[in-house]
Design an enzyme around this catalytic site. Structure first.
Site, PDB file in Angstrom:
ATOM      1  N   ASN A 189       0.849  -1.194   0.000  1.00  0.00           N
ATOM      2  CA  ASN A 189       0.000   0.000   0.000  1.00  0.00           C
ATOM      3  C   ASN A 189       0.886   1.246   0.000  1.00  0.00           C
ATOM      4  O   ASN A 189       2.110   1.137  -0.067  1.00  0.00           O
ATOM      5  CB  ASN A 189      -0.948  -0.031   1.203  1.00  0.00           C
ATOM      6  N   LYS A 208       8.692 -17.234 -11.155  1.00  0.00           N
ATOM      7  CA  LYS A 208       7.952 -16.080 -11.686  1.00  0.00           C
ATOM      8  C   LYS A 208       6.710 -16.545 -12.467  1.00  0.00           C
ATOM      9  O   LYS A 208       6.815 -17.433 -13.317  1.00  0.00           O
ATOM     10  CB  LYS A 208       8.887 -15.281 -12.601  1.00  0.00           C
TER      11      LYS A 208
END
Ligand code: PMT
Length: 402
Positions: free
Chosen positions: A212, A292
């Site tokens: 955030n 990934k």
């Protein structure tokens, strides 16, 4: 902000003398009246004009300036009587030895000897590492400490003489903050606090994560203001948080790591109060992909699971009072009150995260201090000012408990 205070900065003859200029500026910027006294050796490194320009006051360099005495006929006494704090930066081994020996052979050493017992005196040694470690210097510093001087530890690093070691003058912000702590009445002396700040990061794979906008500034400001009020503070911050120059800070990545660090700190030492200003993720990826994640044609749905609630985890093991923060985008008071009740908090500091001139990442914020009985709305102010208000609230809480 400290209004109407005055400081005497003693500058002695070391290469770090030029850094005293930035220190003078910082005090001035914070509305202090700054008086500067320089030794003859200091004037070999920097000129009085530099300090005169930055402080807006004549610089004191001469004990026997009879034609134009700057601060009364007995300058050293007038000066020593009027200042709220004395800072010697940089302090050479020579001035430290002189203070220890009670020698008064120039305007600076004479003024130091005349300082009032209760005037906070901050000595900032800066010199070659061997001079610093020399038993004579170490003994002199120990003596000064015993007499109530505050000795600010020099930083380690590359010294002007080319060697690595301890002896660098700390940053001006550190010296200034230490001065504020020394002049404070220390209403939180003897108290221990744990503060969290910044954003947690939940990894999806080795490349991506969920986080955030929290910068950690609020947590650092709260921790440093509590420290200035005399408390001992541990700060646990998200990995990308801004650093604190004053308070020991541990960096963690995920919610799980923050929870572990909080519980470990509480187990290690008695804590009087916890302040949770960290923006903690409520969700984490249901599964961490060790490789990934490859892109595929079409959209992708991410499965998330709940993270542990750190406040609840504290509650389950400790009865320590907790102040929580609430980042709200609507119905601020109502939502914050719900958190106050559901999380069993002493207070909630609620902030509107839709504000455009404060909140996330800014140096400013607008908050409400919400308790069972009250809702205090604070105007827009710096996060440090909010931290200072919080320190005052906590000091008041303890004084009422007595
Ligand atoms: O870091 P800055 O850029 O300076 O920004 C400051 C800030 C806006 C992040 C800060 O002022 C703030 O509001 N922090 C709290 C943000 C938040 O997570 O609020 P919340 O309403 O989601 O959580 C309420 C309380 O529960 C908080 O004290 C939080 O730390 C705690 N919590 C939340 C989730 C969780 N899993 N565990 C928790 O303990």
């Amino acid at each position: 902000m400290t209004r109407g205070k005055s400081v005497l900065i003693g500058v002695t003859g070391g290469i770090a003398a030029y850094k005293a200029a930035a220190l003078t500026r910082l005090f001035k910027k914070n509305n202090w009246n700054v008086l500067v006294a320089m030794t003859q050796n200091a004037m070999e490194f920097v000129t009085p004009l530099t300090f005169e320009t930055l402080s807006g006051n004549p610089v004191i360099t001469d004990t026997f300036n009879r034609t134009t005495p700057l601060y009364g006929t007995m300058e050293h006494i007038t000066l020593a009587d009027t200042v709220d704090a004395f800072v010697c930066a940089p302090a050479t081994a020579n001035i430290i030895a002189k203070i220890a020996g009670g020698i008064a052979d120039d305007i600076l050493s004479t003024t130091i000897l005349a300082l009032k017992k209760e005037t906070p005196k901050i000595i900032c040694p800066a010199m070659n590492v061997r001079m610093y470690e020399n038993p004579a210097t170490q003994d002199n510093m120990a003596l000064l400490k015993k007499r109530g001087f505050f000795l600010l530890e020099p930083e380690a690093g590359e010294l002007a003489c080319g060697v690595e070691g301890k002896g660098r003058l700390p940053k001006e912000e550190v010296i200034f903050a230490q001065t504020l702590r020394e002049i404070s009445e220390k209403p939180l002396n003897g108290k221990r606090f744990l503060v969290t700040g910044g954003a947690t990061m939940e990894s999806l794979d080795p490349v991506r994560y969920i986080t955030n906008h929290s910068s950690g500034k609020m947590g650092v400001a709260v921790a440093e203001e509590l420290w200035k009020a005399g408390a001992e503070v541990s700060l646990i911050s998200g990995k990308e948080s801004v650093p604190s120059l004053m308070v020991p800070q541990q960096f963690v990545e995920s919610v799980g790591e923050m929870k572990e660090a909080v519980l470990k700190t509480l187990k290690k030492r008695d804590t009087d109060l916890v302040i949770m200003s960290a923006a903690v993720s409520d969700y984490t990826p249901a599964r961490y992909e060790p490789q990934k994640i490859k892109k595929e044609a079409g959209d992708m749905t991410l499965k998330l699971k709940r993270t542990p609630d750190i406040i609840e985890s504290i509650r389950n093991e400790y009865s320590v009072p907790i102040i929580g923060f609430a980042a709200e985008s609507e119905n601020i008071e109502e939502n914050a009150r719900m958190k106050l009740k559901n999380k069993g908090l002493l207070m909630v500091v609620a902030n509107d995260i839709t504000q455009t001139d404060g909140g996330f990442r800014s140096d400013y914020n607008r908050c409400y201090f919400i308790t069972k009985e009250n809702n205090i709305e604070l105007s827009r102010m710096t996060k440090h000012e909010i931290g200072a208000r919080l320190a005052a609230f906590i000091a008041d809480y303890y004084s009422k408990k007595r």
